[in-house]
Design a protein around this motif. Structure first.
Motif, short mmCIF file in Angstrom:
data_model
loop_
_atom_site.label_atom_id
_atom_site.label_comp_id
_atom_site.label_asym_id
_atom_site.label_seq_id
_atom_site.Cartn_x
_atom_site.Cartn_y
_atom_site.Cartn_z
N ARG A 15 42.18 -42.29 -36.12
CA ARG A 15 41.70 -41.27 -37.05
C ARG A 15 42.19 -39.90 -36.61
NH1 ARG A 15 38.27 -43.17 -40.73
NH2 ARG A 15 37.35 -45.24 -40.37
N ASP A 16 42.45 -39.06 -37.58
CA ASP A 16 42.90 -37.70 -37.31
C ASP A 16 41.78 -36.94 -36.62
OD1 ASP A 16 43.67 -34.97 -37.48
OD2 ASP A 16 44.89 -35.39 -39.25
N PRO A 17 42.00 -36.45 -35.38
CA PRO A 17 40.92 -35.75 -34.68
C PRO A 17 40.55 -34.40 -35.28
CG PRO A 17 42.95 -35.60 -33.43
CD PRO A 17 43.22 -36.55 -34.57
N ARG A 18 41.32 -33.94 -36.25
CA ARG A 18 41.00 -32.67 -36.89
C ARG A 18 39.90 -32.81 -37.94
NH1 ARG A 18 47.22 -31.40 -38.23
NH2 ARG A 18 46.98 -33.58 -38.86
N ASP A 19 39.87 -33.97 -38.62
CA ASP A 19 38.87 -34.12 -39.69
C ASP A 19 38.32 -35.54 -39.79
OD1 ASP A 19 41.00 -35.53 -40.75
OD2 ASP A 19 41.49 -34.03 -42.27
N GLY A 20 38.76 -36.44 -38.94
CA GLY A 20 38.22 -37.80 -38.94
C GLY A 20 38.80 -38.72 -39.99
N ASN A 78 52.72 -37.43 -34.85
CA ASN A 78 52.03 -37.12 -33.61
C ASN A 78 50.85 -36.18 -33.87
OD1 ASN A 78 51.36 -36.73 -30.91
ND2 ASN A 78 53.05 -35.35 -30.51
N ALA A 79 51.06 -35.18 -34.68
CA ALA A 79 49.99 -34.24 -35.00
C ALA A 79 48.82 -34.93 -35.67
CB ALA A 79 50.53 -33.12 -35.89
N ARG A 80 49.09 -35.87 -36.55
CA ARG A 80 48.01 -36.59 -37.22
C ARG A 80 47.24 -37.47 -36.26
NH1 ARG A 80 49.74 -40.12 -41.85
NH2 ARG A 80 47.47 -40.11 -42.24
N VAL A 306 41.83 -35.15 -28.42
CA VAL A 306 42.47 -36.28 -29.08
C VAL A 306 41.46 -37.15 -29.84
CG1 VAL A 306 42.33 -37.84 -27.07
CG2 VAL A 306 44.15 -38.15 -28.77
N ASP A 307 40.22 -37.24 -29.36
CA ASP A 307 39.20 -38.00 -30.08
C ASP A 307 37.82 -37.63 -29.55
OD1 ASP A 307 38.94 -39.42 -27.65
OD2 ASP A 307 40.21 -41.06 -28.33
N GLU A 308 36.81 -38.15 -30.22
CA GLU A 308 35.44 -37.81 -29.85
C GLU A 308 35.06 -38.41 -28.50
OE1 GLU A 308 32.72 -38.66 -32.97
OE2 GLU A 308 33.63 -37.25 -34.37
N ARG A 309 35.69 -39.50 -28.14
CA ARG A 309 35.40 -40.10 -26.82
C ARG A 309 35.76 -39.14 -25.70
NH1 ARG A 309 38.73 -43.99 -23.90
NH2 ARG A 309 40.02 -44.15 -25.77
#
Length: 461
Positions: A15-20, A78-80, A306-309
């Motif tokens: 998932r895109d870490p910018r908006d999920g 990569n950005a996504r 990079v992610d919520e984790r």
């Protein structure tokens, strides 16, 4: 291109870490597909090793050119996947292009040495490819790092099985397609998957080199696997890089250096500044300037993690440190809304027992401990289980020389947190890994030396 088509039930969801929002879903390679990938590389290895070095260099140069043609596509992908801004991602892709071109030139002239022996004999060394290389690469700069390991391995006559990070599998898979299209079948194979796929690759007895860039825990598992199989290991792992600020430097300039080192790419850099020791004489203006640097970045919008984790881990370290007495000057809170954003954070009153000083945070956090002397700063900087890199800011040549002598790290930077000449290579120490992971010396890691002695038989035989 040699590809591994995956059909297993286990999937990688990104998932895109910018908006999920969903980037995509990829299946992970099964055990049978991992085995097939290694066997394909093993079958192609003898022919590729016999290929003329100049031809290998030419093909790698063509692969680099293909990568340049697809640079924007890979940067956007990569950005996504990781949240890294497109322009910064593009810089990483182009750095990978440059690295491949560098190895395309260096590979064909990588050679052994003549040895001085009897005048009636000839002695020399030959650098030979090791065989099959498994490359396990990270997500924080996926193209640039992969290009180094893949380029050095391929140009020296090895075949490669590449597993990119499960946090950017689409980028890794596309990179593999782009590069492998310029190479003979079997020379480069890409497999997707998480820890289970990595474990199968590292345990495979048909692998000759394990090259890993990533966490210390995974690197240690790679080393244990190699102890059983006999594979050669090259690994760059975690770091807890220190910055030591002397009392004779401009505190505003020192704060700019600290902010660059701690907040660039939201702190997701292997050699990011992870802990700061500042001389008491300049501590207050330094902290004020560093806090202002963090505020500016937060006001301008810092890129997500990079992610919520990872965000949960970064915040855990900050919160636990604050509970133990660290004072939050800026940031330190999980923002509301979608995405994996975390603010640039400055902590003071830190001590060596706090998580932000003991552990690799890998986020935009600048923890500061005030010291009474440059010597004390060096002593605390050296008292760490990692040994990747360190920086000192000082105007005294004697203090710079003292740092060179006393800091047990692979790379020491004086007065520039990200300074360094192109082609540099260092050996990380202790928990940070082992072996040359970059530069011309990586060609040595990917080859093994054979000593040759030739002399005439006795007369009349």
């Amino acid at each position: 291109m040699t590809s591994v088509t995956t059909t297993a039930a286990t999937e990688l969801t990104v998932r895109d870490p910018r908006d999920g929002t969903l980037v995509g879903v990829l299946p992970a390679a099964t055990e049978e597909q991992v085995r097939a990938a290694v066997e394909t590389a093993r079958a192609a290895a003898p022919g590729w090793a016999r290929t003329d070095p100049a031809e290998r260099g030419s093909l790698l140069r063509a692969a680099a050119d293909r990568l340049a043609e697809h640079a924007q596509e890979l940067a956007e992908l990569n950005a996504r996947e990781t949240g890294k801004p497109v322009e910064e991602s593009l810089g990483g892709v182009m750095a990978g292009v440059g690295t491949l071109h560098q190895y395309a030139e260096l590979g064909p002239v990588h050679r052994g040495h003549s040895l001085r022996g009897s005048v009636l004999a000839a002695d020399w060394t030959v650098a030979e490819p090791r065989g099959v290389v498994v490359a396990l690469t990270p997500w924080n700069d996926p193209v640039a790092v992969a290009a180094g390991l893949l380029g050095a391995a391929v140009v020296t006559g090895n075949t490669v099985v590449h597993k990119p990070s499960e946090r950017c599998p689409h980028t890794g898979a596309r990179l593999g397609e782009v590069l492998a299209a310029a190479l003979p079948p079997g020379v480069l194979t890409t497999v997707d998957g998480g820890a289970a796929v990595g474990a199968r690759l590292t345990a495979h007895p048909g692998v000759d080199v394990l090259a890993h860039v990533g966490s210390t825990a995974t690197g240690e598992a790679v080393a244990r696997a190699a102890a059983a199989t006999g594979a050669h290991v090259v690994r760059e792992n975690g770091g807890n890089d220190a910055l030591v600020v002397d009392d004779d430097v401009d505190p505003a300039w020192a704060a700019e250096q600290a902010a660059t080192g701690a907040f660039a790419n939201s702190g997701q850099i292997c050699v990011a500044v992870e802990r700061i020791y500042v001389h008491r004489a300049v501590a207050e203006p330094f902290l004020a300037a560093l806090t202002e640097q963090a505020r500016r970045r937060n006001a301008g919008g810092i890129a997500p993690l990079v992610d919520e984790r990872l965000r949960e881990e970064v915040h855990r370290q900050v919160a636990e440190s604050a509970a133990r007495g660290a004072v939050v000057l800026e940031g330190g809170r999980v923002p509301e809304g979608p995405g994996a954003f975390y603010p640039a954070t400055v902590l003071r009153e830190c001590t060596g027992s706090m998580p932000v000083m003991q552990e690799e945070t890998f986020g935009p956090v600048a923890p500061v401990q005030v010291v009474d002397s440059f010597a004390e700063g060096l002593r605390l900087a050296a008292a760490d289980r990692y040994g990747l890199a360190a920086t000192v800011l000082t105007g005294r040549i004697a203090h710079a020389q003292q740092a060179v002598a006393e800091l047990p790290v692979g790379t020491l930077k004086v007065n520039n947190v990200f300074g360094g000449a192109p082609g540099g290579a260092a050996q990380p120490r202790r928990a940070s890994g082992a072996g040359f992971g970059y530069g011309p010396e990586l060609l040595d890691e990917m080859t093994q030396v054979k000593v040759v002695h030739v002399e005439m038989p006795p007369a009349g035989s």
